[in-house]
Design an enzyme around this catalytic site. Structure first.
Site: not given
Ligand SMILES: NC(=O)c1ccc[n+]([C@@H]2O[C@H](COP(=O)([O-])OP(=O)(O)OC[C@H]3O[C@@H](n4cnc5c(N)ncnc54)[C@H](OP(=O)(O)O)[C@@H]3O)[C@@H](O)[C@H]2O)c1
Length: 301
Positions: A21, A71, A107, A133
């Site tokens: 977006l 990133k 962020d 993450g």
């Molecule tokens: N709104 C926004 O502007 C914005 C900005 C950034 C991110 N986000 C959203 O935030 C979320 C995380 O993003 P990220 O960049 O931090 O991703 P990331 O670095 O890939 O981290 C993913 C996190 O989710 C956990 N996880 C994944 N599947 C899981 C499950 N089935 N059960 C429990 N924990 C689980 C992982 O745990 P493990 O360490 O155990 O794998 C890890 O802590 C995403 O949905 C992303 O779209 C939104």
């Protein structure tokens, strides 16, 4: 829009970027303020990141957003980092400052401003964050210093522990930071006296929108629940929190405030947050209605 040879070019680089977006949000802001800027999105594969950054220099592009999976990897191709990006070790915004590419991360400030704009300032509050993450890391750096206590719960406990140790090492040992596995036992215990719950995991994200990281029994009226996931806009977690009477903040608010902070870095101007939000909601509505039209057409075939 009067594009010319003087138009400043900003863009998102990531893989994938098709559904982002950010072009809608940023172009609405440029247009509203009458700025001679344009924002595009480029799909850049990990093995072409170095070439992409050379391209930014060669084309003298003005500003970039950087998303997954670049990133961290992009840092080695930049000329400098601001203090926050350097502490967090991640970049989501680049400014081309007279030929020098400087990396920033918005962020943390994006999440903080989303909380503040919902009248949920985390200063002096107990915050429970799910996930360890990239987004949890960036936001934890901002929250650890202002919250009275930060609890990091993650499926892979070692990642939560590592994040706690990094935060302590960089920000100071006296901060109240806890790490634990993401289990019902810890969720129940830590949410009992928490003020703010943040979901920084991908649990609940489309297509798994029936999933939720937290049982509804643990949600209550005096809790603020903030979900970073923005597809769907109302996740199951937010729906159940709303029904429990909690204050809810969605991932779009985070996206807008993080984009607003990037906008300020590129233009030096305060971003028109409401215009950006309206543009994003309008686009989401359009996408929903074209998806339901497609379903109707398929059904008619
Ligand atoms: N709104 C926004 O502007 C914005 C900005 C950034 C991110 N986000 C959203 O935030 C979320 C995380 O993003 P990220 O960049 O931090 O991703 P990331 O670095 O890939 O981290 C993913 C996190 O989710 C956990 N996880 C994944 N599947 C899981 C499950 N089935 N059960 C429990 N924990 C689980 C992982 O745990 P493990 O360490 O155990 O794998 C890890 O802590 C995403 O949905 C992303 O779209 C939104």
């Amino acid at each position: 829009m009067n594009l010319s040879g003087k138009t400043r070019i900003c863009a998102l680089i990531g893989d994938p970027v098709e559904h982002s977006l950010s072009p809608v949000i940023q172009n609405a802001a440029f247009k509203h303020l009458g700025l001679d800027y344009i924002y595009l999105a480029f799909n850049v594969r990990a093995d072409r990141l170095k070439d992409a950054v050379s391209g930014i220099r060669a084309l003298n592009m003005h500003g970039l957003n950087v998303t997954m999976p670049h990133k961290i990897a992009v840092i080695k191709y930049l000329d400098g980092l601001d203090e926050t990006a350097s502490r967090v070790g991640s970049v989501n915004t680049i400014l081309n400052s007279d030929g020098r590419l400087i990396g920033y991360t918005t962020d943390g400030v994006g999440a903080l401003n989303a909380l503040k704009s919902a009248d949920a300032d985390p200063s002096g509050k107990k915050v429970v964050i799910l996930g360890a993450g990239g987004s949890s890391r960036a936001v934890s750096f901002t929250l650890a210093e202002i919250a009275s206590e930060l609890v990091i719960l993650n499926r892979t406990f070692d990642r939560a522990k590592d994040l706690k140790n990094v935060l302590r090492r960089v920000l100071g040992n006296e901060l109240r930071i806890k790490a634990a596995p993401l289990t019902d036992e810890y969720l129940k215990k830590e949410l009992e006296d928490a003020d703010i719950l943040i979901n920084a995991t991908s649990v609940g994200m489309k297509p798994n929108s029936d999933d939720t990281p937290v049982k509804r029994d643990y949600l209550r009226k005096d809790l603020v629940v903030f979900d970073f996931v923005y597809e769907p806009l109302e996740t199951r977690l937010l729906r159940e929190a709303r029904l429990a009477g909690a204050k809810v903040i969605d991932g779009l608010s985070m996206l807008i405030h993080q984009g607003a902070a990037s906008f300020r870095i590129w233009t030096g101007m305060k971003a028109p947050v409401e215009i950006m939000m309206d543009a994003a909601l309008k686009r989401i509505k359009q996408l929903k209605s074209s998806a339901s039209n497609n379903v109707k057409e398929d059904a008619a075939l």
